[in-house]
Design a protein around this motif. Structure first.
Motif, PDB file in Angstrom:
ATOM      1  N   ASP A 216      -8.597  27.514  35.233  1.00  0.00           N
ATOM      2  CA  ASP A 216      -9.012  26.178  35.664  1.00  0.00           C
ATOM      3  C   ASP A 216     -10.171  25.619  34.844  1.00  0.00           C
ATOM      4  OD1 ASP A 216     -11.401  27.306  36.623  1.00  0.00           O
ATOM      5  OD2 ASP A 216     -10.740  27.341  38.705  1.00  0.00           O
ATOM      6  N   GLY A 217     -10.642  26.401  33.864  1.00  0.00           N
ATOM      7  CA  GLY A 217     -11.683  25.899  32.976  1.00  0.00           C
ATOM      8  C   GLY A 217     -13.089  26.083  33.497  1.00  0.00           C
ATOM      9  N   SER A 218     -13.261  26.615  34.714  1.00  0.00           N
ATOM     10  CA  SER A 218     -14.613  26.806  35.236  1.00  0.00           C
ATOM     11  C   SER A 218     -15.333  27.954  34.534  1.00  0.00           C
ATOM     12  CB  SER A 218     -14.559  27.073  36.750  1.00  0.00           C
ATOM     13  OG  SER A 218     -13.781  28.215  37.044  1.00  0.00           O
ATOM     14  N   LEU A 219     -14.579  28.847  33.908  1.00  0.00           N
ATOM     15  CA  LEU A 219     -15.155  29.906  33.084  1.00  0.00           C
ATOM     16  C   LEU A 219     -14.843  29.551  31.641  1.00  0.00           C
ATOM     17  CD1 LEU A 219     -16.565  32.626  32.787  1.00  0.00           C
ATOM     18  CD2 LEU A 219     -14.353  33.744  33.092  1.00  0.00           C
ATOM     19  N   ALA A 220     -15.833  29.044  30.941  1.00  0.00           N
ATOM     20  CA  ALA A 220     -15.623  28.570  29.576  1.00  0.00           C
ATOM     21  C   ALA A 220     -15.535  29.743  28.618  1.00  0.00           C
ATOM     22  CB  ALA A 220     -16.758  27.636  29.158  1.00  0.00           C
ATOM     23  N   ALA A 221     -14.444  29.790  27.859  1.00  0.00           N
ATOM     24  CA  ALA A 221     -14.258  30.823  26.848  1.00  0.00           C
ATOM     25  C   ALA A 221     -13.602  30.180  25.634  1.00  0.00           C
ATOM     26  CB  ALA A 221     -13.401  31.962  27.386  1.00  0.00           C
ATOM     27  N   PRO A 222     -14.335  29.345  24.901  1.00  0.00           N
ATOM     28  CA  PRO A 222     -13.746  28.621  23.776  1.00  0.00           C
ATOM     29  C   PRO A 222     -13.334  29.547  22.644  1.00  0.00           C
ATOM     30  CG  PRO A 222     -16.127  28.352  23.801  1.00  0.00           C
ATOM     31  CD  PRO A 222     -15.763  29.045  25.081  1.00  0.00           C
ATOM     32  N   HIS A 223     -12.303  29.138  21.923  1.00  0.00           N
ATOM     33  CA  HIS A 223     -11.848  29.901  20.759  1.00  0.00           C
ATOM     34  C   HIS A 223     -12.898  29.813  19.658  1.00  0.00           C
ATOM     35  CE1 HIS A 223      -7.754  30.330  22.339  1.00  0.00           C
ATOM     36  NE2 HIS A 223      -7.875  29.088  22.756  1.00  0.00           N
ATOM     37  N   SER A 224     -13.153  30.943  19.001  1.00  0.00           N
ATOM     38  CA  SER A 224     -14.108  30.939  17.887  1.00  0.00           C
ATOM     39  C   SER A 224     -13.430  31.236  16.558  1.00  0.00           C
ATOM     40  CB  SER A 224     -15.216  31.970  18.139  1.00  0.00           C
ATOM     41  OG  SER A 224     -14.673  33.274  18.279  1.00  0.00           O
ATOM     42  N   ARG A 225     -12.173  31.720  16.602  1.00  0.00           N
ATOM     43  CA  ARG A 225     -11.441  31.998  15.373  1.00  0.00           C
ATOM     44  C   ARG A 225     -10.095  31.265  15.404  1.00  0.00           C
ATOM     45  NH1 ARG A 225     -11.948  38.563  14.329  1.00  0.00           N
ATOM     46  NH2 ARG A 225     -14.230  38.663  14.200  1.00  0.00           N
ATOM     47  N   ASP A 226      -9.702  30.776  14.271  1.00  0.00           N
ATOM     48  CA  ASP A 226      -8.399  30.132  14.133  1.00  0.00           C
ATOM     49  C   ASP A 226      -8.177  29.091  15.222  1.00  0.00           C
ATOM     50  OD1 ASP A 226      -7.855  31.851  12.004  1.00  0.00           O
ATOM     51  OD2 ASP A 226      -7.099  33.391  13.354  1.00  0.00           O
ATOM     52  N   ARG A 227      -9.221  28.341  15.517  1.00  0.00           N
ATOM     53  CA  ARG A 227      -9.137  27.330  16.557  1.00  0.00           C
ATOM     54  C   ARG A 227      -8.460  26.090  16.016  1.00  0.00           C
ATOM     55  NH1 ARG A 227     -12.378  23.119  18.431  1.00  0.00           N
ATOM     56  NH2 ARG A 227     -12.472  22.863  20.697  1.00  0.00           N
ATOM     57  N   THR A 228      -7.436  25.647  16.673  1.00  0.00           N
ATOM     58  CA  THR A 228      -6.706  24.462  16.244  1.00  0.00           C
ATOM     59  C   THR A 228      -7.165  23.268  17.065  1.00  0.00           C
ATOM     60  OG1 THR A 228      -4.779  25.804  15.690  1.00  0.00           O
ATOM     61  CG2 THR A 228      -4.428  23.435  15.955  1.00  0.00           C
ATOM     62  N   PRO A 229      -7.732  22.233  16.423  1.00  0.00           N
ATOM     63  CA  PRO A 229      -8.152  21.047  17.171  1.00  0.00           C
ATOM     64  C   PRO A 229      -6.960  20.395  17.866  1.00  0.00           C
ATOM     65  CG  PRO A 229      -9.089  21.050  14.957  1.00  0.00           C
ATOM     66  CD  PRO A 229      -8.053  22.135  14.981  1.00  0.00           C
ATOM     67  N   PHE A 230      -7.227  19.716  18.962  1.00  0.00           N
ATOM     68  CA  PHE A 230      -6.162  19.087  19.720  1.00  0.00           C
ATOM     69  C   PHE A 230      -6.632  17.740  20.251  1.00  0.00           C
ATOM     70  CE2 PHE A 230      -8.610  21.575  22.778  1.00  0.00           C
ATOM     71  CZ  PHE A 230      -8.839  20.651  23.805  1.00  0.00           C
ATOM     72  N   VAL A 231      -5.668  16.924  20.635  1.00  0.00           N
ATOM     73  CA  VAL A 231      -5.937  15.685  21.351  1.00  0.00           C
ATOM     74  C   VAL A 231      -5.094  15.724  22.617  1.00  0.00           C
ATOM     75  CG1 VAL A 231      -5.826  13.174  21.330  1.00  0.00           C
ATOM     76  CG2 VAL A 231      -6.378  14.412  19.227  1.00  0.00           C
ATOM     77  N   ALA A 232      -5.714  15.467  23.758  1.00  0.00           N
ATOM     78  CA  ALA A 232      -5.001  15.525  25.028  1.00  0.00           C
ATOM     79  C   ALA A 232      -5.327  14.304  25.872  1.00  0.00           C
ATOM     80  CB  ALA A 232      -5.361  16.799  25.797  1.00  0.00           C
ATOM     81  N   LEU A 233      -4.289  13.690  26.416  1.00  0.00           N
ATOM     82  CA  LEU A 233      -4.444  12.623  27.390  1.00  0.00           C
ATOM     83  C   LEU A 233      -4.324  13.275  28.765  1.00  0.00           C
ATOM     84  CD1 LEU A 233      -2.117   9.918  25.784  1.00  0.00           C
ATOM     85  CD2 LEU A 233      -4.521  10.414  25.277  1.00  0.00           C
ATOM     86  N   VAL A 234      -5.440  13.388  29.455  1.00  0.00           N
ATOM     87  CA  VAL A 234      -5.498  14.173  30.682  1.00  0.00           C
ATOM     88  C   VAL A 234      -5.644  13.257  31.898  1.00  0.00           C
ATOM     89  CG1 VAL A 234      -6.813  15.890  31.983  1.00  0.00           C
ATOM     90  CG2 VAL A 234      -6.472  16.175  29.520  1.00  0.00           C
ATOM     91  N   GLY A 235      -4.721  13.390  32.837  1.00  0.00           N
ATOM     92  CA  GLY A 235      -4.853  12.697  34.106  1.00  0.00           C
ATOM     93  C   GLY A 235      -5.811  13.458  34.995  1.00  0.00           C
ATOM     94  N   GLY A 236      -6.916  12.827  35.363  1.00  0.00           N
ATOM     95  CA  GLY A 236      -7.951  13.508  36.121  1.00  0.00           C
ATOM     96  C   GLY A 236      -7.750  13.482  37.617  1.00  0.00           C
ATOM     97  N   GLY A 237      -6.714  12.771  38.078  1.00  0.00           N
ATOM     98  CA  GLY A 237      -6.495  12.695  39.513  1.00  0.00           C
ATOM     99  C   GLY A 237      -7.261  11.549  40.144  1.00  0.00           C
ATOM    100  N   PRO A 238      -7.248  11.459  41.464  1.00  0.00           N
ATOM    101  CA  PRO A 238      -7.779  10.282  42.159  1.00  0.00           C
ATOM    102  C   PRO A 238      -9.292  10.200  42.260  1.00  0.00           C
ATOM    103  CG  PRO A 238      -6.970  11.879  43.743  1.00  0.00           C
ATOM    104  CD  PRO A 238      -6.590  12.414  42.386  1.00  0.00           C
ATOM    105  N   GLY A 239     -10.018  11.246  41.917  1.00  0.00           N
ATOM    106  CA  GLY A 239     -11.471  11.175  41.970  1.00  0.00           C
ATOM    107  C   GLY A 239     -12.136  12.472  42.366  1.00  0.00           C
ATOM    108  N   ASP A 240     -11.590  13.181  43.334  1.00  0.00           N
ATOM    109  CA  ASP A 240     -12.116  14.481  43.719  1.00  0.00           C
ATOM    110  C   ASP A 240     -11.938  15.444  42.549  1.00  0.00           C
ATOM    111  OD1 ASP A 240     -12.565  17.046  44.736  1.00  0.00           O
ATOM    112  OD2 ASP A 240     -11.650  16.602  46.672  1.00  0.00           O
ATOM    113  N   PRO A 241     -13.014  16.060  42.052  1.00  0.00           N
ATOM    114  CA  PRO A 241     -12.880  16.939  40.887  1.00  0.00           C
ATOM    115  C   PRO A 241     -11.970  18.136  41.129  1.00  0.00           C
ATOM    116  CG  PRO A 241     -15.069  17.134  41.862  1.00  0.00           C
ATOM    117  CD  PRO A 241     -14.415  15.950  42.495  1.00  0.00           C
ATOM    118  N   ASP A 242     -11.773  18.526  42.389  1.00  0.00           N
ATOM    119  CA  ASP A 242     -10.884  19.646  42.692  1.00  0.00           C
ATOM    120  C   ASP A 242      -9.413  19.276  42.527  1.00  0.00           C
ATOM    121  OD1 ASP A 242     -12.932  21.370  43.215  1.00  0.00           O
ATOM    122  OD2 ASP A 242     -12.865  21.113  45.392  1.00  0.00           O
TER     123      ASP A 242
END
Length: 430
Positions: free
Chosen positions: A169-195
């Motif tokens: 769910d992304g709450s534990l950040a573990a970004p790639h440090s090797r061979d990381r491929t950049p991306f573009v994402a159109l993300v629907g965040g939902g109605p407002g509640d972050p959950d």
């Protein structure tokens, strides 16, 4: 039957008491193409076999019987099943053995054979006599998490679950440090509640270098981003001679071409009145691929949060979602209000608070009953959520009297009066 966890025995310390003084040595076994022997076809084997097959192991199951799931794996050719009890010599040539029969004497004999042949061996009936323990294991996006807590398998599983859930769910950040491929994402965040953002959306947000956020997106999530992430408020992009949407498109393209991972965080779903397709088309024209992550649309989630079902048996068999950002008499309007007035189902209007008076008059003029119930849900799913009830005939005055402001979802139809209890004219979510 107790389940072991992964333990490596020190050759210099063969006695159980001595082994207890040393921690397990964690290691990842590469079993592809290597012989693995599993004794017993019961529940332990049923749980462990899929991971062994996924690892590419050459698995031989030795057991006179097996569970239906294990039998299905044998029938599919994923494992080789020898339908008999364990015999001396069965472990010869194996790199790894799992002993899980219901016969303690057979387990002891097989474990002794594994010791002589220097084969790492897990025992489901006696973890102390084993030379290996099975960790609590989970996987997420190419990461394998294996947890050992000695003799507390429930704690191992709990720690594993917490880590895997955090990665997903992304709450534990573990970004790639090797061979990381950049991306573009159109993300629907939902109605407002972050959950209410999707698991995938939250994970991509945690991996972003740049986030271009809408005002109606889940703003609380932005506070969780690392300091190096550039957060751009889409409402404050300098437009100059460009239209607002064109400026946003240009910002997406520029950051993507600079090699950054970009998330366009939008409220609701990117393709439900969110202009997500315009942004995807702009990226495509620039030769940039993008990922679209659907979001929970406010058109159904906000009514639900206010206790309103958009469909209900015997009341509404369909619901229609329309944009109310332009008035019915505006030449730019693409909505067939005359046809909508004839529908018997639920009508959900987004972006229509300031036009609801004109919309109600139009629906009534085309035959909709003036007493048709209506609800406005302001700031749906957030701590500021407020529901205001009215009818088509009274909504214009109610909006003025109650000072209803955007963003608000408007629900029109008999479903408004459905619910677990009678509601007051105005309710707020605390």
């Amino acid at each position: 039957m107790a389940e072991p966890t992964e333990h490596a025995e020190s050759p210099a310390q063969p006695q159980h008491a001595a082994r207890d003084e040393y921690p397990a040595y964690p290691v990842g076994l590469r079993l592809a193409g290597r012989r693995v022997v599993v004794l017993g076809g019961g529940q332990v084997a049923q749980r462990r076999l899929p991971a062994l097959v996924a690892a590419g192991a050459d698995v031989t199951l030795i057991s006179p019987s097996a569970t239906p799931s294990v039998e299905a794996m044998a029938e599919a050719g994923q494992i080789t099943w020898t339908r008999r009890r364990y015999q001396e010599g069965d472990i010869a040539g194996a790199w790894y053995a799992l002993v899980s029969t219901s016969d303690p004497a057979a387990n002891e004999t097989a474990s002794a054979e594994a010791e002589r042949t220097k084969t790492w061996c897990v025992r489901s009936d006696d973890a102390e006599a084993a030379t290996a323990w099975t960790p609590a294991t989970g996987r997420s996006e190419g990461v394998t998490v294996a947890v050992l807590t000695g003799r507390d398998p429930r704690r191992s599983a709990a720690v594993r679950d917490a880590i895997v859930e955090g990665l997903r769910d992304g709450s534990l950040a573990a970004p790639h440090s090797r061979d990381r491929t950049p991306f573009v994402a159109l993300v629907g965040g939902g109605p407002g509640d972050p959950d209410l953002i999707t698991v995938r959306g939250r994970r991509l947000l945690a991996e972003a270098d740049v986030v271009i956020a809408d005002r109606l997106g889940p703003r609380d999530l932005l506070d969780e981003l690392p300091p190096h992430v550039e957060v751009i408020d889409a409402a404050k992009i300098p437009y100059g001679r460009f239209m607002a949407q064109e400026a946003i498109n240009n910002a997406l393209v520029e950051h993507a071409k600079a090699g950054r991972s970009v998330v366009r965080l939008k409220g609701g779903d990117p393709f439900v009145f969110g202009r997500g397709m315009e942004e995807a088309q702009a990226l495509a024209q620039a030769g940039i691929a993008c990922t679209v992550v659907p979001g929970i649309s406010s058109s159904i989630s906000v009514p639900a949060a206010a206790g309103i079902p958009v469909t209900h048996r015997g009341v509404a068999h369909e619901f229609t979602v329309v944009s109310g950002h332009v008035a019915p008499d505006d030449p730019r309007s693409l909505v067939d209000w005359k046809s909508l007035a004839k529908l018997t189902g639920t009508l959900v209007i987004l972006m229509g608070v300031d036009k609801i008076g004109a919309i109600a008059e139009t629906l009534i003029a085309h035959g909709k009953a003036p007493e048709t119930p209506l609800a406005l849900v302001q700031e749906g799913t957030t701590a500021a959520q407020r529901r205001v009830d009215a009818t088509l005939a009274t909504v214009a005055e109610t909006v003025r009297a109650q000072d209803v402001r955007p963003p608000a979802v408007i629900v029109i139809g008999d479903v408004v009066t459905e619910g677990p209890h009678t509601r007051p004219a105005v309710t707020e979510l605390r």
